[in-house]
Design a protein around this motif. Sequence first.
Motif, PDB file in Angstrom:
ATOM      1  N   HIS A  38      -0.987  -6.562  -9.941  1.00  0.00           N
ATOM      2  CA  HIS A  38       0.080  -5.854  -9.348  1.00  0.00           C
ATOM      3  C   HIS A  38       0.913  -5.222 -11.136  1.00  0.00           C
ATOM      4  O   HIS A  38       1.318  -6.235 -11.413  1.00  0.00           O
ATOM      5  CB  HIS A  38       0.175  -5.607  -8.212  1.00  0.00           C
ATOM      6  N   VAL A  39       1.009  -3.592 -11.375  1.00  0.00           N
ATOM      7  CA  VAL A  39       2.172  -3.727 -12.534  1.00  0.00           C
ATOM      8  C   VAL A  39       2.909  -2.064 -12.246  1.00  0.00           C
ATOM      9  O   VAL A  39       1.778  -1.245 -10.966  1.00  0.00           O
ATOM     10  CB  VAL A  39       1.394  -3.750 -13.929  1.00  0.00           C
ATOM     11  N   GLU A  40       3.829  -2.148 -12.165  1.00  0.00           N
ATOM     12  CA  GLU A  40       4.717  -0.886 -12.212  1.00  0.00           C
ATOM     13  C   GLU A  40       5.564  -0.029 -13.617  1.00  0.00           C
ATOM     14  O   GLU A  40       5.590  -0.897 -14.421  1.00  0.00           O
ATOM     15  CB  GLU A  40       5.484  -1.081 -11.016  1.00  0.00           C
ATOM     16  N   ALA A  41       5.216   0.896 -12.893  1.00  0.00           N
ATOM     17  CA  ALA A  41       6.263   1.006 -14.544  1.00  0.00           C
ATOM     18  C   ALA A  41       7.150   2.603 -13.705  1.00  0.00           C
ATOM     19  O   ALA A  41       6.867   3.639 -12.690  1.00  0.00           O
ATOM     20  CB  ALA A  41       5.391   2.590 -15.459  1.00  0.00           C
ATOM     21  N   ALA A  42       8.810   2.274 -14.435  1.00  0.00           N
ATOM     22  CA  ALA A  42       9.364   3.567 -14.190  1.00  0.00           C
ATOM     23  C   ALA A  42       9.542   4.799 -14.037  1.00  0.00           C
ATOM     24  O   ALA A  42       8.681   4.792 -15.262  1.00  0.00           O
ATOM     25  CB  ALA A  42      10.665   2.488 -14.247  1.00  0.00           C
ATOM     26  N   LEU A  43       9.804   5.266 -13.661  1.00  0.00           N
ATOM     27  CA  LEU A  43       9.602   7.213 -13.228  1.00  0.00           C
ATOM     28  C   LEU A  43      11.219   7.420 -13.799  1.00  0.00           C
ATOM     29  O   LEU A  43      11.737   6.922 -12.975  1.00  0.00           O
ATOM     30  CB  LEU A  43       8.415   7.592 -12.789  1.00  0.00           C
ATOM     31  N   PRO A  44      10.964   8.564 -14.342  1.00  0.00           N
ATOM     32  CA  PRO A  44      12.621   9.174 -14.171  1.00  0.00           C
ATOM     33  C   PRO A  44      13.164   9.370 -12.880  1.00  0.00           C
ATOM     34  O   PRO A  44      11.936  10.151 -12.094  1.00  0.00           O
ATOM     35  CB  PRO A  44      12.612  10.711 -14.619  1.00  0.00           C
ATOM     36  N   GLY A  45      13.989   9.240 -12.380  1.00  0.00           N
ATOM     37  CA  GLY A  45      14.071   9.678 -11.214  1.00  0.00           C
ATOM     38  C   GLY A  45      14.430   8.660  -9.690  1.00  0.00           C
ATOM     39  O   GLY A  45      14.409   9.076  -8.504  1.00  0.00           O
ATOM     40  N   GLY A  46      14.226   7.389 -10.646  1.00  0.00           N
ATOM     41  CA  GLY A  46      13.978   6.310  -9.664  1.00  0.00           C
ATOM     42  C   GLY A  46      12.596   6.028  -8.952  1.00  0.00           C
ATOM     43  O   GLY A  46      12.337   5.348  -7.679  1.00  0.00           O
ATOM     44  N   LEU A  47      11.747   6.612  -9.155  1.00  0.00           N
ATOM     45  CA  LEU A  47      10.023   6.856  -8.625  1.00  0.00           C
ATOM     46  C   LEU A  47       9.739   5.760  -9.761  1.00  0.00           C
ATOM     47  O   LEU A  47       9.572   5.528 -10.942  1.00  0.00           O
ATOM     48  CB  LEU A  47       9.392   8.454  -8.205  1.00  0.00           C
ATOM     49  N   VAL A  48       8.163   5.400  -9.245  1.00  0.00           N
ATOM     50  CA  VAL A  48       7.404   3.970  -9.802  1.00  0.00           C
ATOM     51  C   VAL A  48       6.021   4.710  -9.628  1.00  0.00           C
ATOM     52  O   VAL A  48       5.800   5.099  -8.820  1.00  0.00           O
ATOM     53  CB  VAL A  48       7.555   2.630  -9.028  1.00  0.00           C
ATOM     54  N   LEU A  49       5.193   4.394 -11.186  1.00  0.00           N
ATOM     55  CA  LEU A  49       4.535   4.567 -10.955  1.00  0.00           C
ATOM     56  C   LEU A  49       3.153   3.459 -10.625  1.00  0.00           C
ATOM     57  O   LEU A  49       3.696   2.085 -11.359  1.00  0.00           O
ATOM     58  CB  LEU A  49       3.226   5.385 -11.696  1.00  0.00           C
ATOM     59  N   ALA A  50       2.222   2.540  -9.935  1.00  0.00           N
ATOM     60  CA  ALA A  50       2.872   1.297  -9.603  1.00  0.00           C
ATOM     61  C   ALA A  50       0.367   1.386 -10.098  1.00  0.00           C
ATOM     62  O   ALA A  50       0.165   2.450  -8.855  1.00  0.00           O
ATOM     63  CB  ALA A  50       2.376   1.014  -7.933  1.00  0.00           C
ATOM     64  N   LEU A  51      -0.031   0.523 -10.334  1.00  0.00           N
ATOM     65  CA  LEU A  51      -1.473   0.499 -10.339  1.00  0.00           C
ATOM     66  C   LEU A  51      -1.973  -1.235 -10.243  1.00  0.00           C
ATOM     67  O   LEU A  51      -1.288  -1.903 -10.070  1.00  0.00           O
ATOM     68  CB  LEU A  51      -1.751   0.298 -12.330  1.00  0.00           C
ATOM     69  N   ASP A  52      -2.733  -0.964  -8.720  1.00  0.00           N
ATOM     70  CA  ASP A  52      -3.458  -1.783  -9.088  1.00  0.00           C
ATOM     71  C   ASP A  52      -5.397  -2.303  -9.207  1.00  0.00           C
ATOM     72  O   ASP A  52      -5.699  -1.435  -9.338  1.00  0.00           O
ATOM     73  CB  ASP A  52      -3.366  -2.350  -7.517  1.00  0.00           C
ATOM     74  N   THR A  53      -5.194  -3.831  -9.774  1.00  0.00           N
ATOM     75  CA  THR A  53      -6.977  -3.551  -9.239  1.00  0.00           C
ATOM     76  C   THR A  53      -7.505  -3.702  -8.517  1.00  0.00           C
ATOM     77  O   THR A  53      -6.989  -4.169  -6.985  1.00  0.00           O
ATOM     78  CB  THR A  53      -7.562  -5.201  -9.816  1.00  0.00           C
ATOM     79  N   GLU A  54      -8.650  -3.766  -9.031  1.00  0.00           N
ATOM     80  CA  GLU A  54      -9.474  -3.679  -7.116  1.00  0.00           C
ATOM     81  C   GLU A  54      -9.540  -4.556  -6.329  1.00  0.00           C
ATOM     82  O   GLU A  54      -9.288  -4.592  -4.634  1.00  0.00           O
ATOM     83  CB  GLU A  54     -10.829  -2.647  -7.386  1.00  0.00           C
ATOM     84  N   GLU A  55      -9.927  -5.724  -7.056  1.00  0.00           N
ATOM     85  CA  GLU A  55      -9.465  -6.776  -6.762  1.00  0.00           C
ATOM     86  C   GLU A  55      -8.268  -7.201  -5.699  1.00  0.00           C
ATOM     87  O   GLU A  55      -8.308  -8.006  -4.916  1.00  0.00           O
ATOM     88  CB  GLU A  55     -10.029  -8.310  -7.739  1.00  0.00           C
ATOM     89  N   THR A  56      -7.332  -6.810  -6.042  1.00  0.00           N
ATOM     90  CA  THR A  56      -6.007  -6.930  -5.175  1.00  0.00           C
ATOM     91  C   THR A  56      -6.644  -5.851  -4.372  1.00  0.00           C
ATOM     92  O   THR A  56      -5.756  -6.532  -2.954  1.00  0.00           O
ATOM     93  CB  THR A  56      -4.442  -6.055  -6.218  1.00  0.00           C
ATOM     94  N   ILE A  57      -6.298  -5.054  -4.211  1.00  0.00           N
ATOM     95  CA  ILE A  57      -6.931  -3.981  -3.198  1.00  0.00           C
ATOM     96  C   ILE A  57      -7.876  -5.133  -1.726  1.00  0.00           C
ATOM     97  O   ILE A  57      -7.537  -5.311  -0.719  1.00  0.00           O
ATOM     98  CB  ILE A  57      -7.208  -2.178  -3.097  1.00  0.00           C
ATOM     99  N   ARG A  58      -8.847  -5.149  -2.354  1.00  0.00           N
ATOM    100  CA  ARG A  58      -9.848  -6.104  -1.387  1.00  0.00           C
ATOM    101  C   ARG A  58      -8.909  -7.548  -0.910  1.00  0.00           C
ATOM    102  O   ARG A  58      -9.461  -7.787   0.206  1.00  0.00           O
ATOM    103  CB  ARG A  58     -11.201  -6.198  -2.638  1.00  0.00           C
ATOM    104  N   SER A  59      -7.736  -7.660  -1.855  1.00  0.00           N
ATOM    105  CA  SER A  59      -7.133  -9.124  -0.986  1.00  0.00           C
ATOM    106  C   SER A  59      -7.045  -9.190   0.350  1.00  0.00           C
ATOM    107  O   SER A  59      -6.550 -10.828   0.822  1.00  0.00           O
ATOM    108  CB  SER A  59      -6.162  -9.726  -2.189  1.00  0.00           C
ATOM    109  N   PHE A  60      -6.055  -7.509   0.609  1.00  0.00           N
ATOM    110  CA  PHE A  60      -5.898  -7.612   2.003  1.00  0.00           C
ATOM    111  C   PHE A  60      -5.925  -6.492   2.193  1.00  0.00           C
ATOM    112  O   PHE A  60      -6.552  -6.703   3.788  1.00  0.00           O
ATOM    113  CB  PHE A  60      -4.312  -7.464   1.701  1.00  0.00           C
TER     114      PHE A  60
END
Length: 134
Positions: A38-60
């Motif tokens: 799971h990784v995140e990039a801060a965006l202007p205005g305080g928003l975040v773009l998060a990227l998760d691997t398919e395996e991460t999603i399948r973990s829960f």
Amino acid sequence: MTVRFAVTGLVASDLAASLAFYRRLGLVFPEGAEDQPHVEAALPGGLVLALDTEETIRSFLPGWQPPVGGGRVSLAFRCDSPAEVDARYEELVAVGHHGELKPWDAFWGQRYAVVHDPDGNEVALFAPLPVRGE
């Protein structure tokens, strides 16, 4: 209590490819992010773009499967100028990303183009067109 929109999350089938794509658009991810679930990039205005691997999603969500039929979400990146829309589009297409819509002067007053990220999500590039007489 106030609810605020804070994060846009994308599931990446190939995290390294997704990171390369979004880094070309100026997003900053931590060094070594390619090895994280799971990784995140801060965006202007305080928003975040998060990227998760398919395996991460399948973990829960063990039964999770990618949506069928193409793009999953649409994002839009504002460029500094119409020329930058053209340059970013050409750069992304040149390294193998699908160009869905070549840059054009849209009737709503923007230079506008669409490319797909590595997972087929639509990514619009846009910039306001100069007002006539400027």
